[in-house]
Design an enzyme around this catalytic site. Structure first.
Site, PDB file in Angstrom:
ATOM      1  N   PHE A 407       0.856  -1.181   0.000  1.00  0.00           N
ATOM      2  CA  PHE A 407       0.000   0.000   0.000  1.00  0.00           C
ATOM      3  C   PHE A 407       0.893   1.231   0.000  1.00  0.00           C
ATOM      4  O   PHE A 407       1.583   1.518   0.980  1.00  0.00           O
ATOM      5  CB  PHE A 407      -0.940   0.056   1.205  1.00  0.00           C
ATOM      6  CG  PHE A 407      -1.858   1.251   1.146  1.00  0.00           C
ATOM      7  CD1 PHE A 407      -3.018   1.204   0.391  1.00  0.00           C
ATOM      8  CD2 PHE A 407      -1.537   2.431   1.791  1.00  0.00           C
ATOM      9  CE1 PHE A 407      -3.858   2.311   0.293  1.00  0.00           C
ATOM     10  CE2 PHE A 407      -2.361   3.544   1.702  1.00  0.00           C
ATOM     11  CZ  PHE A 407      -3.522   3.477   0.947  1.00  0.00           C
ATOM     12  N   ASP A 492       9.513   2.923   1.765  1.00  0.00           N
ATOM     13  CA  ASP A 492       8.330   3.737   2.071  1.00  0.00           C
ATOM     14  C   ASP A 492       8.104   3.673   3.576  1.00  0.00           C
ATOM     15  O   ASP A 492       7.537   2.709   4.098  1.00  0.00           O
ATOM     16  CB  ASP A 492       7.120   3.190   1.305  1.00  0.00           C
ATOM     17  CG  ASP A 492       5.853   3.991   1.561  1.00  0.00           C
ATOM     18  OD1 ASP A 492       5.827   4.773   2.535  1.00  0.00           O
ATOM     19  OD2 ASP A 492       4.879   3.821   0.802  1.00  0.00           O
ATOM     20  N   LYS A 521       2.892  11.555   6.571  1.00  0.00           N
ATOM     21  CA  LYS A 521       2.036  11.400   7.750  1.00  0.00           C
ATOM     22  C   LYS A 521       2.569  12.158   8.966  1.00  0.00           C
ATOM     23  O   LYS A 521       2.321  13.346   9.125  1.00  0.00           O
ATOM     24  CB  LYS A 521       1.794   9.922   8.043  1.00  0.00           C
ATOM     25  CG  LYS A 521       0.946   9.248   6.953  1.00  0.00           C
ATOM     26  CD  LYS A 521       0.393   7.929   7.382  1.00  0.00           C
ATOM     27  CE  LYS A 521      -0.384   7.232   6.263  1.00  0.00           C
ATOM     28  NZ  LYS A 521      -1.589   7.949   5.839  1.00  0.00           N
TER      29      LYS A 521
END
Length: 668
Positions: A407, A492, A521
Site C-alpha cells: 500500500f 516507504d 504522515k
C-alpha cells in the site's frame, strides 16, 4: 439556505378519534396512501438539499406524524409541547426526549401548547396562535425560555385550529395568511407588521394551502391550492406542489409533517453529521459511526461530549499526539507570518527543513511534497530518471520491483501495481513498468531483477496489509542485493517511520539505510500534510528545474511544522518511549492469543491483531471497541490495526487493551 427538518413516518397513522373539524373516524384513512404521500414530501425536501432527520413513530400515537406539533426549536433550544387532548399527550415527551438525547437544551412546558403548530419563528419575533389549542400563557413561557419576543394572534375559525393552518412564513420577514382565520385585533397586527403579505382566499385555505413550508426560495405546498400557487409564483418563488390528501383527513399538510430544527449549527449530533456526510460525500471510506469534535494528547471527544482513546493515530499521522504543544506553537507562529510563497521564491523556513530532514535521514538532499502518495509518485519518477541518466537503462524500459499486498497510495500509477482488488480493479488502463513479487522473499526479488530494473520499492513493515513484519534479516538482504545489482532500495516509511516502531525509521531495526526514504504522515505532526523523499545527491540530483514540482510542496507552514517534528525526533525521547510502551503492548496482546485472537504482529507501538474469524470480523470488533471508548480500525476482514499516539500513558494503554479483550469476549 439548506434547512434541517425532523419528520415522523406515518407507520401507525389512522383516523380513530376526532379532535378537529377535519377528522371523521367513520371515513377513516388509508395508511398505505398516507405513507406514499409522506415519502413524496420527504423526497421533495431532500431534492431541495435539505436535511431530514427522523424520529421513530410510536404505536398508538397515530398523529405523531405531525412532527411540527411536537416542539418549537429556536436558537438551538427546544420548547416542548404539552398537548390539549389526551389522545396526543404522549407525543410531547417523545419529541422532547429525542432532542434531549441529542444534547439540545430542552424545556418541559407547563402550559398547553402544540409546538410549531401554533409557534412560527420569524427573523425578529415568534408569531404565536391561540384560541383553540395553545394557551396564551404558553406564549409568555416560550418567550422566557427562548429569549425572543412573541406576538400573540387569536384564531377564530375552528377549521384553522392551529396558526400553521392559516399562516406561513415566506421568509424571515414576510408571510402569507388567510384573513378569515383571525380576530379583528390580530388582523390589524398582521397588516401593520406585514403590509406586503400574500393574502390567500378561502378556497385555498380550505384545502390547507397555508400549511406550507418555505426555505425562502422554494415553497412546498398542497397541490390543490391553485390560486395561492399562482400568487407565489408571481412573487418569484419556486412552488413545489405535493399531494397530502390522505393526511389532510386528520387536519394535516406539509407544515404539520415538518418540524424545523433551528440552531447555531444545522447539525448538532453524530447521527445528523453522518446523515449529511453519507448523502453529500463520495463513499470512498467506510468510517466508524463517530463524529469527532476535539482532541488532546491521546484522547478525542465526539460532538455529544463522549471521550474516546485514540488507538489509530490517523494511521500514524499523530505519532506525537493530538495538539502537540510544540507543533501547534510552531504552526500558530507561522500562520501569523507567512503560509505560502510557492517554490518560485525561497522562504525562511525552507533551508532549515531541508537541512534538518537531511540530517535526520543521513541524506544529502530533500524533495518536499504534501501527501504520502505524492511522495511515492516522486520517488518513482526519480528512480526512473536515475535509471535512464545514471544506470543507462534504455528509454521507456525502466521497471521497479514492488511487493504483493503493498500500500503506497491510490493514485493511478500506484494502484497499477496494487494487488488489492478494491484499490486496483476498474481503474485501468494501468501504468506499466512494475514487477510484483512476494513480500518477505529476497529470492523472489533476485529472480525478478533484469537489466532494466532500476529500484526495489517496499514498506519495511506493511501497514495496510495488517502490520506485516518481514522475516528477520530481510531488509538487510534486500539492501545487499540492491547494492550488488546496482539498483536503488526505496523504503516507504510513511507509516512505519518517525518513531512509530521504537526507532526513527523501521529500517533502523536491521541497521539498513536505503537509497531513498519516502516520508509523510507524522512529518506533518497531525496539523498539515507534509511529505518528502530523501536521497543523496547522486540520486536526487537528477531532477532539474521544471521536471517536478508542487505549488504547496515545502510551503512555509509545512516547513515550520516539519521543523518542529524534526526537533522532537532529534531528542530520541519518542523513539525510546515507543520501544518501551511497545513491549508492554505486545506482551499484553500475546496473552490474548487463543482467547479470540489468532495472531499478533508488529513492532513498537504498532500492532496487527488477527481476530478469530469464527467469532467476528475486524469491523465488528472495532465497533464493539468503540462502544467501550477506544477507537481502532479494521483491515482485510478479521484484522485490527493498533497504533496509539506515542504520548499515551501506560495506564491508558493497558486500559485500552483490556477493553479489546472485553470486546472480543463479548462475541464468544
Amino acid at each position: 439556505m439548506p434547512k434541517h427538518y425532523l419528520m415522523c413516518r406515518p407507520d401507525f397513522f389512522t383516523v380513530e378519534y376526532a379532535i378537529n373539524p377535519w377528522m371523521d373516524p367513520e371515513a377513516g384513512a388509508d395508511r398505505d396512501v398516507a405513507v406514499r404521500q409522506w415519502e413524496g414530501l420527504k423526497a421533495a425536501y431532500e431534492a431541495l438539499g435539505h436535511t431530514v432527520s427522523l424520529i421513530d413513530p410510536i404505536e398508538g400515537l397515530p398523529d405523531m406524524v405531525f412532527a411540527a406539533n411536537g416542539a418549537l426549536v429556536a436558537g438551538g433550544r427546544v420548547y416542548g409541547a404539552r398537548f390539549a387532548f389526551p389522545e396526543r399527550a404522549a407525543e410531547g415527551p417523545a419529541y422532547l426526549n429525542w432532542f434531549a438525547e441529542r444534547g439540545f437544551p430542552t424545556h418541559e412546558a407547563v402550559h398547553v401548547n402544540e409546538g410549531e403548530g401554533d409557534f412560527l419563528a420569524m427573523d425578529e419575533v415568534i408569531l404565536a396562535g391561540t384560541g383553540f389549542r395553545t394557551s396564551r400563557e404558553a406564549h409568555g413561557e416560550a418567550q422566557e425560555f427562548l429569549g425572543r419576543p412573541v406576538v400573540s394572534l387569536t384564531l377564530v375559525d375552528p377549521r384553522f385550529y392551529h396558526l400553521d393552518t392559516a399562516l406561513f412564513p415566506l421568509h424571515g420577514r414576510n408571510i402569507a395568511y388567510y384573513p378569515g382565520a383571525f380576530s379583528e385585533g390580530s388582523l390589524r397586527v398582521l397588516r401593520r407588521m406585514f403590509p406586503d403579505a400574500v393574502i390567500a382566499g378561502a378556497d385555498d385555505a380550505e384545502v390547507l394551502g397555508l400549511n406550507a413550508v418555505s426555505d425562502g426560495e422554494h415553497i412546498v405546498i398542497n397541490s390543490e391550492a391553485h390560486d395561492l400557487q399562482l400568487d407565489l409564483k408571481r412573487r418569484g418563488y419556486e412552488v413545489i406542489p405535493v399531494e397530502l390528501s390522505e393526511l389532510r383527513k386528520a387536519g394535516g399538510g406539509p407544515k404539520c409533517c415538518t418540524l424545523e430544527i433551528r440552531g447555531k449549527t444545522d447539525m448538532t449530533t453524530s447521527a445528523e453529521h453522518i446523515d449529511v456526510s453519507e448523502r453529500r460525500s463520495a463513499h470512498n471510506y467506510h468510517p466508524l459511526p463517530i463524529v469527532i469534535h476535539e482532541a488532546h494528547g491521546a484522547w478525542v471527544t465526539d460532538v455529544e461530549g463522549k471521550r474516546y482513546l485514540d488507538f489509530l493515530s490517523g494511521y500514524s499521522s499523530l505519532n506525537f499526539g493530538h495538539g502537540n504543544p510544540k507543533i501547534l506553537q510552531a504552526a500558530h507562529e507561522q500562520l501569523d507570518n507567512l503560509t505560502l510563497t510557492s517554490r518560485a521564491f525561497y522562504h525562511d523556513q525552507f533551508a532549515a527543513f531541508c537541512a534538518g530532514l537531511g540530517d535526520l535521514t543521513g541524506k544529502d538532499m530533500i524533495l518536499p511534497m504534501n501527501t504520502g502518495a505524492e511522495a511515492v509518485e516522486t520517488a518513482i519518477k526519480v528512480a526512473r530518471k536515475w535509471g535512464y541518466q545514471v544506470k543507462g537503462v534504455a528509454p521507456e524500459q525502466a521497471n521497479i520491483i514492488v511487493m504483493e499486498d503493498n500500500f503506497h497510495g491510490r493514485t493511478t500509477t500506484i494502484i497499477s501495481f496494487s494487488t488489492d482488488p478494491d484499490a486496483h480493479d476498474d481503474f485501468g488502463p494501468y501504468t506499466p513498468g512494475f514487477t510484483v513479487v512476494k513480500y518477505g522473499s529476497v529470492e523472489a526479488i533476485r529472480d525478478a531483477i533484469d537489466a532494466n530494473t532500476v529500484a526495489v520499492l517496499l514498506e519495511p513493515i506493511q501497514g495496510e496489509a495488517g502490520v506485516l513484519v518481514p522475516p528477520d534479516g530481510y531488509l538487510r538482504q534486500v539492501r545487499e542485493l540492491c547494492t550488488s545489482q546496482g539498483i536503488l532500495m526505496i523504503a516507504d516509511e510513511i507509516q512505519s517511520g518517525l518513531g512509530r516502531t521504537g526507532k526513527t525509521f523501521a529500517c533502523d531495526h536491521e541497521g539498513v539505510v536505503p537509497d531513498m526514504y519516502i516520508l509523510g504522515k507524522a512529518l506533518g505532526g497531525g496539523v498539515v500534510p507534509v511529505s518528502a523523499i530523501a536521497a543523496d545527491e547522486d540520486v536526487l540530483g537528477v531532477i532539474k528545474p521544471g521536471q517536478h514540482g508542487s505549488t504547496f510542496g515545502g510551503n512555509p507552514l509545512a516547513c515550520a511544522v516539519g521543523n518542529a517534528v524534526i526537533e522532537i525526533l532529534n531528542t530520541g525521547e519518542f523513539q525510546e518511549r515507543a520501544a518501551q510502551l511497545g513491549e508492554v503492548l505486545h506482551a499484553r496482546l500475546r496473552e490474548m492469543i487463543g482467547h479470540g485472537v489468532v495472531t499478533v504482529r508488529g513492532r513498537g507501538l504498532w500492532a496487527g491483531v488477527d481476530i478469530d474469524p469464527s467469532l467476528a470480523t475486524g469491523r465488528e470488533v472495532s465497533k464493539a471497541l468503540m462502544a467501550r471508548g477506544v477507537l481502532a480500525k479494521d483491515t482485510h476482514g478479521s484484522t485490527i490495526r493498533l497504533a496509539p499516539p506515542i504520548v499515551i500513558s501506560q495506564e491508558d494503554l493497558l486500559w485500552a487493551v483490556d477493553q479489546l479483550a472485553d470486546a472480543i469476549a463479548s462475541f464468544r
